[in-house]
Design a protein around this motif. Structure first.
Motif, short mmCIF file in Angstrom:
data_model
loop_
_atom_site.label_atom_id
_atom_site.label_comp_id
_atom_site.label_asym_id
_atom_site.label_seq_id
_atom_site.Cartn_x
_atom_site.Cartn_y
_atom_site.Cartn_z
N GLY A 64 0.78 -1.23 0.00
CA GLY A 64 0.00 0.00 0.00
C GLY A 64 0.81 1.27 0.00
O GLY A 64 1.79 1.40 -0.71
N ASP A 65 0.35 2.23 0.82
CA ASP A 65 0.86 3.61 0.82
C ASP A 65 0.75 4.17 -0.59
O ASP A 65 -0.22 3.94 -1.27
CB ASP A 65 2.28 3.66 1.41
CG ASP A 65 2.28 3.23 2.88
OD1 ASP A 65 1.24 3.38 3.53
OD2 ASP A 65 3.30 2.73 3.35
N ALA A 66 1.75 4.89 -1.04
CA ALA A 66 1.61 5.51 -2.36
C ALA A 66 2.19 4.63 -3.47
O ALA A 66 2.50 5.11 -4.56
CB ALA A 66 2.26 6.88 -2.34
N GLN A 67 2.34 3.31 -3.21
CA GLN A 67 2.90 2.42 -4.24
C GLN A 67 1.84 2.17 -5.32
O GLN A 67 0.70 1.84 -5.01
CB GLN A 67 3.31 1.08 -3.62
CG GLN A 67 4.20 1.20 -2.41
CD GLN A 67 5.51 1.90 -2.70
OE1 GLN A 67 6.02 1.83 -3.82
NE2 GLN A 67 6.06 2.59 -1.71
N LEU A 68 2.26 2.27 -6.56
CA LEU A 68 1.35 1.99 -7.67
C LEU A 68 1.69 0.63 -8.25
O LEU A 68 2.75 0.07 -8.01
CB LEU A 68 1.47 3.08 -8.74
CG LEU A 68 1.12 4.49 -8.25
CD1 LEU A 68 1.38 5.51 -9.35
CD2 LEU A 68 -0.32 4.58 -7.76
N ASN A 69 0.77 0.12 -9.07
CA ASN A 69 1.00 -1.15 -9.77
C ASN A 69 1.26 -2.33 -8.83
O ASN A 69 2.16 -3.14 -9.06
CB ASN A 69 2.15 -1.01 -10.77
CG ASN A 69 1.87 0.05 -11.80
OD1 ASN A 69 0.73 0.16 -12.26
ND2 ASN A 69 2.88 0.83 -12.15
N THR A 70 0.51 -2.37 -7.75
CA THR A 70 0.53 -3.53 -6.87
C THR A 70 -0.89 -4.10 -6.82
O THR A 70 -1.83 -3.43 -7.25
CB THR A 70 0.98 -3.15 -5.45
OG1 THR A 70 0.00 -2.29 -4.86
CG2 THR A 70 2.33 -2.44 -5.46
N THR A 71 -1.03 -5.29 -6.28
CA THR A 71 -2.35 -5.94 -6.30
C THR A 71 -3.16 -5.56 -5.06
O THR A 71 -2.64 -5.61 -3.95
CB THR A 71 -2.17 -7.48 -6.34
OG1 THR A 71 -1.35 -7.79 -7.46
CG2 THR A 71 -3.50 -8.19 -6.47
N ALA A 72 -4.43 -5.21 -5.26
CA ALA A 72 -5.35 -4.99 -4.14
C ALA A 72 -6.03 -6.32 -3.82
O ALA A 72 -6.92 -6.76 -4.54
CB ALA A 72 -6.38 -3.93 -4.48
N PHE A 73 -5.55 -6.96 -2.78
CA PHE A 73 -6.14 -8.22 -2.32
C PHE A 73 -7.35 -7.90 -1.45
O PHE A 73 -7.54 -6.76 -1.04
CB PHE A 73 -5.10 -9.01 -1.52
CG PHE A 73 -3.93 -9.50 -2.33
CD1 PHE A 73 -4.00 -10.73 -2.98
CD2 PHE A 73 -2.77 -8.75 -2.44
CE1 PHE A 73 -2.92 -11.19 -3.73
CE2 PHE A 73 -1.69 -9.20 -3.19
CZ PHE A 73 -1.76 -10.42 -3.83
N PRO A 74 -8.15 -8.91 -1.12
CA PRO A 74 -9.25 -8.66 -0.17
C PRO A 74 -8.71 -8.24 1.20
O PRO A 74 -7.56 -8.57 1.55
CB PRO A 74 -9.95 -10.01 -0.06
CG PRO A 74 -9.47 -10.82 -1.20
CD PRO A 74 -8.14 -10.30 -1.59
N ALA A 75 -9.55 -7.55 1.96
CA ALA A 75 -9.14 -7.08 3.28
C ALA A 75 -8.85 -8.27 4.21
O ALA A 75 -9.39 -9.36 4.02
CB ALA A 75 -10.27 -6.24 3.87
N PRO A 76 -8.02 -8.02 5.22
CA PRO A 76 -7.70 -9.10 6.16
C PRO A 76 -8.93 -9.80 6.76
O PRO A 76 -8.93 -11.01 6.94
CB PRO A 76 -6.90 -8.37 7.24
CG PRO A 76 -6.23 -7.25 6.51
CD PRO A 76 -7.22 -6.81 5.47
N ILE A 77 -10.00 -9.06 7.04
CA ILE A 77 -11.19 -9.71 7.61
C ILE A 77 -11.78 -10.72 6.61
O ILE A 77 -12.29 -11.77 7.01
CB ILE A 77 -12.25 -8.66 8.06
CG1 ILE A 77 -13.34 -9.28 8.92
CG2 ILE A 77 -12.86 -7.93 6.90
CD1 ILE A 77 -12.99 -9.51 10.34
N ALA A 78 -11.67 -10.40 5.32
CA ALA A 78 -12.15 -11.34 4.29
C ALA A 78 -11.22 -12.54 4.22
O ALA A 78 -11.67 -13.69 4.13
CB ALA A 78 -12.22 -10.64 2.94
N GLN A 79 -9.92 -12.29 4.28
CA GLN A 79 -8.97 -13.41 4.24
C GLN A 79 -9.21 -14.35 5.40
O GLN A 79 -9.17 -15.57 5.26
CB GLN A 79 -7.55 -12.89 4.31
CG GLN A 79 -7.17 -12.00 3.16
CD GLN A 79 -5.86 -11.30 3.44
OE1 GLN A 79 -5.05 -11.77 4.24
NE2 GLN A 79 -5.62 -10.18 2.81
N SER A 80 -9.47 -13.75 6.56
CA SER A 80 -9.67 -14.55 7.75
C SER A 80 -10.96 -15.37 7.66
O SER A 80 -11.05 -16.46 8.23
CB SER A 80 -9.70 -13.61 8.95
OG SER A 80 -9.66 -14.31 10.14
N SER A 81 -11.95 -14.83 6.94
CA SER A 81 -13.21 -15.55 6.76
C SER A 81 -13.03 -16.85 5.98
O SER A 81 -13.92 -17.69 5.96
CB SER A 81 -14.22 -14.69 6.00
OG SER A 81 -14.51 -13.54 6.70
#
Ligand code: BGC
Length: 721
Positions: A64-81
């Protein structure tokens, strides 16, 4: 630079060669936040000593932060689900890989704080209301990240349960609750995951700031848990030089260059207020995990080139999709409306979360965990896109209404065979939700985008127009559902990341069977929450104006509270439907050797339905009454994928900690003698299998297994969560 030596040896050799100025230079950042190619933190390297730069970057849902061209994965709460630590390991590994290719070698993740208050704006950045589930995810993600030359940072230590007054509030929590509930995921991340770094939080704990709290930093984390890495402060959470350094803080981080662990620390060391041995310890703790994960031997990609690079691999995008598919919980499927089958259907897609504008808002949460933090991503697949594309192959026709007018949306819904309403709220760091319902908007501290419509009323109106209405929620935590009886289908997709549309289409059409389970209880009403009084949440000011949030519910967090108070939630912890059906049978207990298992619970899971699907077999322990524990607690689980008609045996170890409670008087974990019930099933409220273990010579009716004191003593050594 002798890679044959251990990380510990190399760390000590290096520190003994450093001057005091070189040591101090390791302890804070030299530039403001984001100044170094968009990273949150930067500690310049020291070429004369072969010390590489440390580049620290946020990573809740991707790099994250101001990094571009990275993958937006699901949020941690979704991963934990997903209840699938192997998948969470793969997430960590992909995160670390992308980070390293972006020039980053410290990830500010995972967030493992316990979801105490569902209104917490950072609920989505954490994993669960349950310490065991959060611990499994934490260990997996840390190991995944650190399978690269990248350090993982477990955060925000500790009892950091709310954003309201986050910079000042004191979390007043008793020792047993701290040990059993709040510190436990950190303990696992450190002991089992070998996390290199822990971030102390903004709040105070029992009156003392987390980043200068000797009890939590030195007594618990470093001595009791044996943590050998470094503690960094959250950005701006350092409040002093001498108290912080002597309490156990190792690195100052801030949105501006360091001010406490710079010249003032040098003076304090020279004056003897901070021992030189403590300064050496701080630096050793930083460089040791740097050696251990390979940062010295495998330098991250160099800037400025790395800043522009696109680090997304096809497998990362596929992983983002499967994480979202595995983390989206099916909560209702009346009349088996789902999956959508047949050809030539008319499908109405409705709501702010489905189209281009809404999806940009709802694919992940806001704040330092957002990808990218200040901007939009161009490769997000919206639900409308995903559903439209999938519908084509069945010859279905998709119509769309953005939901800004409930009347217009109802009209679109009315003429369709099925209406799918996307509703959500964008939760954010920095601000708590004001209510658990979806009738009003939420303002994040980064962007203020109140919902244009009352989404509860939108759902209700569409459901009145079409009896075959399905709701898909994109929320960071539990919400109330006044319309639940009106709708036939319901998914909680949390913040699903950039593959949002493809993942939800695969679930709606049954290309993938839903298999996620709630990592948090959904209450039927806000007044049912464990935090009922202003003293508990958001806290009240003391005479000096310091807000105190009193954790008087103690260990009764999440389902522990609902169980103890006999309150029926809207949806219980651990609950989630599939398109097939499972049968759990034949709980059998066998003796373990004590290290680690005291006992093993074995039972059969069979896919008794018509489809391939995955079940999460869950094991809870109910302690003897005199232990003073909550009614039952999750102590084991396993996700199994089964073909129709297939069965498998699940074997779950019951170790010392599964039966133990924290004894304040003995200041250690203890297993008392008594009758312990082992419960197994598919959610916290459906546990059809049970058996009893008699511990320490206790006489228990129908006990299937006896655990002797001798075995307990053997197991007590070297246990972890
Ligand atoms: C957040 C942390 C984050 C840090 C650096 C803080 O505001 O609380 O989670 O890692 O900023 O961006």
């Amino acid at each position: 630079m002798n890679a044959k030596l251990s990380a510990n040896q190399r760390a000590h050799e290096l520190v003994s060669a450093m001057t005091i100025d070189q040591k101090i230079a390791m302890l804070s950042q030299s530039q403001p936040v984001d100044a170094h190619y968009g990273a949150a933190g930067f500690v310049p390297g020291q070429p004369a000593l072969c010390i590489p730069d440390l580049v620290l970057n946020d990573a809740g849902q991707g790099v994250g932060d101001a990094q571009l061209n990275t993958t937006a994965f699901p949020a941690p709460i979704a991963q934990s689900s997903s209840w699938d630590p192997a998948l969470q390991w793969r997430f960590g590994a992909a995160l670390g890989w992308q980070a390293w290719h972006k020039g980053i070698n410290v990830q500010l993740a995972p967030g493992v704080e316990i979801d105490r208050v569902p209104l917490n704006g950072r609920n989505f950045e954490y994993m669960s209301e349950d310490p065991y589930l959060a611990a499994q995810g934490a260990v997996a993600e840390v190991r995944g990240i650190q399978s690269n030359p990248v350090i993982a940072t477990v955060k925000h230590y500790v009892a950091n349960s709310q954003e309201t007054n986050r910079m000042t509030v004191s979390s007043d929590v008793d020792q047993r609750t701290l040990e059993e509930i709040y510190a436990a995921p950190y303990e696992a991340a450190v002991k089992q995951g070998n996390a290199g770094s822990v971030m102390c939080s903004y709040n105070r704990i029992n009156g003392t700031y987390a980043c200068e709290n000797r009890d939590t930093l030195t007594t618990i984390l470093k001595r009791q848990f044996g943590f050998t890495g470094f503690v960094m402060s959250d950005w701006g959470a350092t409040h002093s030089t001498v108290p912080a350094a002597n309490a156990g803080l190792d690195m100052e981080m801030d949105v501006k260059p360091g001010q406490y662990f710079t010249a003032p620390l040098k003076t304090a060391v020279q004056d003897g207020q901070v021992p030189m041995s403590r300064l050496d310890d701080m630096v050793t703790r930083i460089v040791r995990p740097m050696f251990a994960v390979g940062i010295f031997d495998h330098p991250a990609a160099a800037e400025p080139a790395a800043a522009a690079v696109n680090v997304q691999r096809p497998q990362d995008i596929a992983l983002a999709r499967s994480l979202s598919e595995s983390g989206t919980v099916l909560l209702k499927n009346q009349g088996q409306l789902l999956p959508l089958t047949g050809n030539g259907k008319r499908i109405a897609v409705i709501g702010p979360g489905a189209g281009p504008a809404g999806a940009q808002q709802f694919y992940n949460g806001a704040g330092s965990g957002h990808i990218p933090e200040f901007g939009a991503k161009s490769d997000v697949v919206t639900p409308l896109q995903g559903i439209t594309q999938r519908a084509l192959s069945d010859g279905d026709v998709v119509t769309y209404a953005d939901g800004s007018s409930a009347a217009a949306a109802s009209l679109v819904g009315e003429t369709a065979d099925v209406a799918i309403v996307f509703a959500g709220s964008q939760d954010s760091e920095g601000v708590d939700r004001s209510t658990l319902d979806l009738s009003s908007g939420n303002c994040s501290f980064v962007v203020c985008t109140p919902q244009p419509v009352d989404q509860d009323s939108l759902i209700s109106q569409v459901a009145a127009a079409n009896p075959h209405t399905i709701v898909v929620l994109n929320t960071g935590g539990p919400v109330l559902m006044p319309w639940l009886n009106q709708v036939q289908g319901l998914f909680e997709a949390w913040y699903p990341g950039q593959q949002d549309g493809n993942a939800i289409a695969a679930l709606l059409f049954g290309d993938v069977d839903p298999s996620a389970k709630l990592p948090e209880t959904f209450p039927a009403s806000q007044s049912d929450l464990p935090t009922r009084t202003p003293q508990q949440y958001p806290g009240v000011n003391d005479a000096a104006g310091i807000p105190h949030a009193t954790y008087s519910e103690g260990m009764l967090v999440g389902y522990r509270w609902y169980d103890a108070k006999h309150i029926t939630p809207l949806f219980p912890f651990g609950f989630g439907l599939t398109y097939t059906t499972f049968a759990l049978r034949g709980l059998h207990l066998s003796a373990g050797r004590g290290r680690p298992a005291l006992a093993n619970a074995t039972f059969t899971v069979a896919d008794a339905g018509p489809r391939l699907g995955a079940e999460v077999a869950q094991l809870y322990i109910s302690d003897p009454r005199n232990a003073g524990e909550p009614p039952k607690q999750l102590k084991g689980f396993e996700k199994v994928l089964l073909k129709p008609g297939a069965r498998t045996k699940v074997k779950l170890a019951i170790d010392f900690r599964a039966l133990a409670h924290w004894s304040d008087s003995a200041h250690r974990w203890k297993v008392g003698s008594g009758c312990y019930r082992v419960l197994a099933g598919d959610s916290s409220s459906n546990l059809p299998l049970s058996a009893t273990i008699a511990v320490g010579g206790a006489r228990c009716k129908g006990a299937k297994l006896h655990v002797s004191n001798a075995l307990l003593r053997r197991a007590a050594r070297g246990h972890t969560t």
